[in-house]
Design a protein around this motif. Structure first.
Motif, short mmCIF file in Angstrom:
data_model
loop_
_atom_site.label_atom_id
_atom_site.label_comp_id
_atom_site.label_asym_id
_atom_site.label_seq_id
_atom_site.Cartn_x
_atom_site.Cartn_y
_atom_site.Cartn_z
N PRO A 1 26.47 39.51 37.47
CA PRO A 1 27.31 38.87 38.51
C PRO A 1 28.40 37.96 37.97
N GLN B 1 32.44 41.91 42.77
CA GLN B 1 33.88 41.80 42.83
C GLN B 1 34.49 42.91 42.02
N GLU C 1 37.71 44.91 40.14
CA GLU C 1 39.00 44.56 39.55
C GLU C 1 40.15 44.93 40.46
N GLU C 2 39.92 45.84 41.44
CA GLU C 2 40.99 46.21 42.37
C GLU C 2 41.34 45.05 43.29
N GLY C 3 40.36 44.21 43.61
CA GLY C 3 40.64 43.07 44.47
C GLY C 3 39.67 42.89 45.61
N TRP C 4 38.90 43.94 45.94
CA TRP C 4 37.96 43.79 47.06
C TRP C 4 36.63 43.23 46.55
N SER C 5 35.79 42.83 47.48
CA SER C 5 34.51 42.22 47.09
C SER C 5 33.54 42.33 48.25
N TYR C 6 32.27 42.23 47.94
CA TYR C 6 31.27 42.07 48.99
C TYR C 6 30.09 41.28 48.46
N ILE C 7 29.33 40.72 49.38
CA ILE C 7 28.14 39.94 49.01
C ILE C 7 26.93 40.73 49.48
N LEU D 1 33.11 41.37 36.48
CA LEU D 1 33.57 42.24 37.56
C LEU D 1 32.66 43.45 37.70
N MET E 1 27.91 37.95 44.72
CA MET E 1 29.10 38.72 45.07
C MET E 1 29.33 39.81 44.04
#
Lengths: 252, 247
Positions: free
Chosen positions: A210, A131, A133-139, A213, A129
């Motif tokens: 990983p 991630q 620091e703003e809050g969104w994420s993707y894998i 952040l 993932m």
């Protein structure tokens, strides 16, 4: 009553003295084991040091979670970034044939690697993932060579404590300690989701860390310096992030 | 303020130990440090949310995925389309620094309070429902009294009523641990060592969404708590929590 107060005063004094001595000893131990982050000064230094020290002790060998290919985010997100530099565009026009990763500093054999050379090393794949620091994420599935392999090739000297790494954009540089640099999942990524690493995601070469952040996973990596101290780099806070008000350590 | 007059004008029996503090020094110090930390965490947490005011369920979420919901506020990053046409100033740097620093102080003072409370019997004597109240009848009558906005008796200045006890226990032993847990479950380094912390919550974005909802629950508690302090007698209750004296 006065007797009680005196006893209380003496106890408090002794406790305070023990506290000061204890703090001094703790600081020496923490320095020795690399538990003090470079941005430990200032009003948030205490919290930052506690976070870094505790996570470093807890996570020295732990592995970031890996996911199944079915969990890969489609379509992949390419977040906003500063405009590409002219130097980048020139290399891009040449199909990145002249892209180099220079590794120097406290190493036995400073070297400059082409993308083909990096790709000739045993490649590793991880589904991890990213991630922000703003809050969104993707894998995504990342393909590349572990940084430890490259560091072995140049022979890091025993006194090495940090790896400083730079994007082709001179304002964008970061550093990690050796625990993260030698960690098996810390990766020089040149591929993503089965293809080349897209420009929007940091192609042709990006560092992936990983367990931290996204802002530690600097895009467009061109050179690295192995060092025993971060004092001589920029303002001595460890990377561009603390100079911009962000924590150097981004494990949380 | 009416409540304080009520307390002051009453002449009914007060526990013999009026010289003793209503709240011990440790409770008072822990309370006010918690207030400071909670305020810092709330403000900085909001600042961080503003950079991406969308919430998701599961492992991942970003502007390309469907949100569970989106707060109708402008964002501090241009990645999020909010419809406001402007981007608020980015405050994440110091907000994140302060958020974690305040969290550390809160954890330390919370641990100190809980250990002290267990050792001294503070929870057993002061917060667990008294034997007479351990029944549904007592519970429903306490609810009914609250619904009728019955002012507390003066003896209640020296002890918590059933609903207070249950609420404080819930906040101390459920909400605060859960807000810390959901916070840690967002940390990529922490979950590398303790993956179960995030897996049982349903994923990293679920942890973030739950963190937000636990915060809402804590804010709701804060509003009711302050409201009840005003209702029961603001100056008397504040004095008890600052100086330890009821009057």
């Amino acid at each position: 009553m006065s007797n009680f107060s005196r006893r209380k005063l003496i106890t408090t004094g002794l406790a305070a003295a023990a506290g000061v001595v204890g703090l001094g000893a703790t600081e020496r131990i923490a320095q020795r084991y690399g538990l003090i982050p470079p941005d430990h000064g200032g009003i948030y230094g205490l919290g930052e040091t506690l976070t870094y020290a505790s996570q470093r002790l807890l996570t020295r060998h732990s592995l970031a979670r890996e996911f199944s290919p079915s969990q890969i985010s489609h379509p992949p997100l390419a977040n906003e970034m500063p405009p590409l530099t002219d130097a980048y565009k020139r290399l891009q026009a040449g199909g990145f044939a002249d892209w180099r990763l220079a590794v120097g500093g406290m190493v036995a054999r400073p070297a400059s690697f082409s993308l083909d050379q990096l790709k000739s090393y045993p490649s590793h794949t991880q589904v991890t993932m990213l991630q922000c620091e703003e809050g969104w994420s993707y894998i995504a599935e990342w393909n590349g060579v572990p940084l430890s392999h490259v560091l072995d090739a140049v022979g890091t000297l025993p006194q090495a404590r940090y790896v400083v790494y730079y994007s082709i954009d001179p304002d964008w540089w970061e550093s990690i300690d050796m625990a993260d640099a030698l960690h098996p999942q810390t990766f020089l990524a040149y591929g993503m989701n089965g293809g080349e690493l897209p420009v929007g995601n940091g192609g042709p070469l990006r560092l992936r860390v990983p367990r931290q952040l996204g802002y530690k996973s600097v895009k467009f990596i061109t050179h690295m310096t192995v060092t025993d101290s971060l004092k001589g780099f920029g303002k001595g806070l460890g990377s561009a992030s603390p100079e911009g008000g962000y924590a150097w350590y981004a494990g949380i | 303020m009416g409540g304080s007059a009520y307390v002051a004008s009453s002449t009914s029996a007060v526990p013999a130990a009026t010289v003793a503090a209503r709240h011990s020094a440790l409770v008072r110090v822990a309370h006010w440090i918690t207030v400071l930390c909670f305020f810092a965490l709330l403000v900085t947490g909001l600042e961080i949310v503003v950079s991406h005011p969308r919430f998701y369920w599961g492992e991942t979420g970003n502007v390309l995925t469907h949100p569970l919901f989106q707060l109708p506020i402008p964002a501090s990053r241009s990645l999020v389309q909010t419809g406001y046409g402007y981007v608020m100033p980015d405050q994440n740097g110091w907000s994140r620094y302060l958020h974690f620093q305040a969290a550390w102080v809160l954890v330390f003072i919370g641990l100190l309070y809980v250990i002290w409370g267990l050792l001294t019997g503070h929870f057993r004597k002061g917060l667990f429902p008294v034997p007479a109240d351990r029944s549904w009848t007592a519970f429903s009558s306490a609810i009914a009294n609250h619904l009728r906005f019955q002012r507390p008796r003066e003896s209640e200045a020296w002890s918590y009523n059933l609903l207070q006890r249950l609420t404080y226990l819930f906040v101390i032993f459920i909400l605060f641990p859960f807000v810390i847990w959901t916070g840690l479950a967002m940390s990529p380094a922490f979950v590398s060592a303790v993956p179960a912390a995030v897996n049982v919550l349903g994923g990293q974005q679920s942890a973030r969404t739950l963190h937000f909802f636990v915060t809402l629950a804590l804010v709701l508690f804060l509003l009711v708590h302050v409201g009840m302090i005003c209702f029961a007698g603001f100056s008397s209750r504040m004095r008890a929590m600052i100086t330890g004296r009821v009057r």
